[in-house]
Design a protein around this motif. Structure first.
Motif, PDB file in Angstrom:
ATOM      1  N   GLY A 180       0.784  -1.231   0.000  1.00 32.53           N
ATOM      2  CA  GLY A 180       0.000   0.000   0.000  1.00 32.53           C
ATOM      3  C   GLY A 180       0.812   1.274   0.000  1.00 32.53           C
ATOM      4  O   GLY A 180       0.344   2.315  -0.471  1.00 32.53           O
ATOM      5  N   SER A 181       2.027   1.217   0.507  1.00 29.64           N
ATOM      6  CA  SER A 181       2.852   2.430   0.587  1.00 29.64           C
ATOM      7  C   SER A 181       4.080   2.344  -0.313  1.00 29.64           C
ATOM      8  O   SER A 181       5.051   3.075  -0.115  1.00 29.64           O
ATOM      9  N   TYR A 182       4.024   1.471  -1.300  1.00 29.53           N
ATOM     10  CA  TYR A 182       5.163   1.278  -2.183  1.00 29.53           C
ATOM     11  C   TYR A 182       5.289   2.440  -3.162  1.00 29.53           C
ATOM     12  O   TYR A 182       4.314   2.838  -3.792  1.00 29.53           O
ATOM     13  N   LYS A 183       6.485   2.969  -3.304  1.00 28.89           N
ATOM     14  CA  LYS A 183       6.684   4.222  -4.042  1.00 28.89           C
ATOM     15  C   LYS A 183       6.975   4.055  -5.532  1.00 28.89           C
ATOM     16  O   LYS A 183       6.688   4.948  -6.318  1.00 28.89           O
ATOM     17  N   ASN A 184       7.542   2.914  -5.949  1.00 31.62           N
ATOM     18  CA  ASN A 184       8.028   2.813  -7.325  1.00 31.62           C
ATOM     19  C   ASN A 184       7.224   1.893  -8.225  1.00 31.62           C
ATOM     20  O   ASN A 184       7.465   1.846  -9.436  1.00 31.62           O
ATOM     21  N   LEU A 185       6.277   1.145  -7.688  1.00 30.06           N
ATOM     22  CA  LEU A 185       5.465   0.265  -8.527  1.00 30.06           C
ATOM     23  C   LEU A 185       4.662   1.065  -9.555  1.00 30.06           C
ATOM     24  O   LEU A 185       4.006   2.035  -9.209  1.00 30.06           O
ATOM     25  N   SER A 207       3.845   6.221  -7.864  1.00 25.24           N
ATOM     26  CA  SER A 207       4.279   5.952  -9.242  1.00 25.24           C
ATOM     27  C   SER A 207       3.315   5.059 -10.003  1.00 25.24           C
ATOM     28  O   SER A 207       3.489   4.841 -11.204  1.00 25.24           O
ATOM     29  N   LEU A 208       2.289   4.549  -9.341  1.00 27.39           N
ATOM     30  CA  LEU A 208       1.394   3.571  -9.948  1.00 27.39           C
ATOM     31  C   LEU A 208       0.633   4.158 -11.139  1.00 27.39           C
ATOM     32  O   LEU A 208       0.035   5.234 -11.041  1.00 27.39           O
ATOM     33  N   LYS A 209       0.638   3.410 -12.257  1.00 28.84           N
ATOM     34  CA  LYS A 209      -0.054   3.846 -13.467  1.00 28.84           C
ATOM     35  C   LYS A 209      -1.255   2.955 -13.799  1.00 28.84           C
ATOM     36  O   LYS A 209      -2.276   3.444 -14.272  1.00 28.84           O
ATOM     37  N   LEU A 232      -1.830   7.541 -11.528  1.00 32.92           N
ATOM     38  CA  LEU A 232      -2.678   6.400 -11.846  1.00 32.92           C
ATOM     39  C   LEU A 232      -3.606   6.744 -13.003  1.00 32.92           C
ATOM     40  O   LEU A 232      -4.414   7.674 -12.924  1.00 32.92           O
ATOM     41  N   LEU A 233      -3.497   5.972 -14.086  1.00 37.28           N
ATOM     42  CA  LEU A 233      -4.282   6.216 -15.294  1.00 37.28           C
ATOM     43  C   LEU A 233      -5.457   5.259 -15.428  1.00 37.28           C
ATOM     44  O   LEU A 233      -6.522   5.640 -15.909  1.00 37.28           O
ATOM     45  N   VAL A 234      -5.256   4.001 -15.024  1.00 38.60           N
ATOM     46  CA  VAL A 234      -6.263   2.964 -15.252  1.00 38.60           C
ATOM     47  C   VAL A 234      -6.503   2.199 -13.954  1.00 38.60           C
ATOM     48  O   VAL A 234      -5.564   1.697 -13.336  1.00 38.60           O
ATOM     49  N   LEU A 235      -7.785   2.099 -13.566  1.00 40.61           N
ATOM     50  CA  LEU A 235      -8.185   1.328 -12.395  1.00 40.61           C
ATOM     51  C   LEU A 235      -9.303   0.379 -12.809  1.00 40.61           C
ATOM     52  O   LEU A 235     -10.410   0.796 -13.129  1.00 40.61           O
ATOM     53  N   HIS A 236      -8.991  -0.916 -12.827  1.00 42.51           N
ATOM     54  CA  HIS A 236      -9.962  -1.946 -13.207  1.00 42.51           C
ATOM     55  C   HIS A 236     -10.421  -2.688 -11.959  1.00 42.51           C
ATOM     56  O   HIS A 236      -9.622  -3.327 -11.275  1.00 42.51           O
ATOM     57  N   LEU A 237     -11.728  -2.629 -11.683  1.00 40.25           N
ATOM     58  CA  LEU A 237     -12.318  -3.303 -10.524  1.00 40.25           C
ATOM     59  C   LEU A 237     -13.475  -4.206 -10.960  1.00 40.25           C
ATOM     60  O   LEU A 237     -14.379  -4.482 -10.172  1.00 40.25           O
ATOM     61  N   ASP A 238     -13.462  -4.665 -12.182  1.00 44.11           N
ATOM     62  CA  ASP A 238     -14.552  -5.479 -12.716  1.00 44.11           C
ATOM     63  C   ASP A 238     -14.737  -6.766 -11.912  1.00 44.11           C
ATOM     64  O   ASP A 238     -13.763  -7.425 -11.521  1.00 44.11           O
ATOM     65  N   GLU A 239     -16.002  -7.119 -11.667  1.00 44.14           N
ATOM     66  CA  GLU A 239     -16.370  -8.387 -11.031  1.00 44.14           C
ATOM     67  C   GLU A 239     -15.743  -8.559  -9.645  1.00 44.14           C
ATOM     68  O   GLU A 239     -15.418  -9.682  -9.229  1.00 44.14           O
ATOM     69  N   THR A 240     -15.552  -7.472  -8.941  1.00 44.79           N
ATOM     70  CA  THR A 240     -15.121  -7.551  -7.545  1.00 44.79           C
ATOM     71  C   THR A 240     -16.361  -7.517  -6.657  1.00 44.79           C
ATOM     72  O   THR A 240     -17.472  -7.295  -7.116  1.00 44.79           O
TER      73      THR A 240
END
Length: 317
Positions: A180-185, A207-209, A232-240
């Protein structure tokens, strides 16, 4: 690389030791690798094994032979059926790709200081390694479709990781809080990790995209956004199993795609959604319990695609 250069390079390597394959710096044929792994002596010159077979072959290798390959930097094994993994691997490894890796974890004593990429799809791994390991050069971890993986590693010792791919790890239930607090992913793929119930309570991944959680059917809550995540450009939460989004979603000012297709428990989205000024696509199709949309949704200036087919929308708030 041009074919003629490949042929020339392979001939140079063959001439290093015409008769003893175990004394060559690079091995790439099934027969040569098998010969080199018959015993566990004379392997110090091997720097690379690149074995990418067109079909599955059973092999009876002496796994102790890997312990003698102290100069091994590149190891790729695909379509080889083995009963167990090596007891040890070179500490100089920079690239490790081993599809269907047969052991429950990497060798306990393995040092990963030089490792840059780790690809182990369809493996039998239950836990990559125990506790903390320092892997400062590691940029990619791919354990996709490792059906027995139960937990992710502690990422604090991997400060430069850019891509985490765990798609299809159906037994994965424990995500280390360091995520949750990772800076470079930059890229996280947890598609069809259907045993995950909880992620980190807060997200601060600057850094998350791309973040993909499609098919995480037991995940009921998406974490609060507490830090700068404007990349962050894309957030996919389908079928959660998500029932609602936190109002902190407004912090994702760079978000262009938000997809929650077939989230059967979702009833509404927060009124802070218009703060997503870069949002181009909002997909809520198939969210059968979804009833209300904010009346200020029209303030999302960049919105080009809005799909609410298959919902239960009755009125605007």
């Amino acid at each position: 690389m041009h074919n003629l250069l490949q042929i020339m390079g392979k001939e140079i390597v063959r001439c290093e030791s015409p008769k003893e394959t175990g004394r060559r710096s690079r091995l790439w044929t099934y027969e040569d690798v098998c010969l080199a792994l018959i015993d566990n002596t004379g392997k110090e010159k091997i720097e690379a094994i690149f074995l990418d077979l067109p079909g599955i072959k059973d092999a009876q290798w002496n796994m102790k032979a890997f312990s003698k390959m102290s100069r091994l930097r590149l190891l790729k094994i695909d379509n080889v059926q083995l009963s167990q993994g090596p007891e040890d691997l070179s500490h100089k490894l920079q690239f490790l790709e081993w599809h269907s890796y047969p052991s429950k974890s990497l060798p306990a004593g393995l040092q990963v200081d030089e490792l840059v990429e780790l690809h182990m799809a369809n493996s039998s791994i239950e836990q990559l390694w125990c506790g903390y390991k320092s892997a400062v050069k590691l940029k990619i971890i791919n354990l996709s479709n490792s059906l027995y993986l139960s937990k992710t590693p502690d990422l604090t010792g991997i400060p430069n990781l850019e891509s985490l791919i765990l798609e299809g790890c159906t037994s994965l239930s424990e995500v280390h809080p360091s995520l949750g607090s990772y800076k470079n992913l930059q890229y996280v793929n947890l598609v069809n990790c259907e045993s995950i119930r909880i992620l980190s309570s807060n997200l601060e991944m600057e850094s998350l995209k791309i973040f993909t959680l499609n098919g995480c059917s037991k995940l009921e809550k998406f974490p609060d956004i507490v830090g700068n995540m404007n990349k962050l450009l894309v957030l996919h939460l389908d079928e959660t199993g998500i029932t609602k989004l936190s109002s902190s979603i407004h912090r994702l000012v760079g978000l262009e795609v938000l997809s929650m297709n077939n989230c059967k428990n979702l009833e509404s989205i927060p009124s802070s959604i218009p703060c997503l000024k870069s949002l181009k696509k909002l997909d809520l199709s198939g969210c059968s319990e979804f009833k209300y949309i904010p009346e200020n949704l029209g303030e999302v200036e960049s919105l080009e695609e809005f799909d609410i087919s298959g919902t239960s929308i009755r009125l605007l708030l």
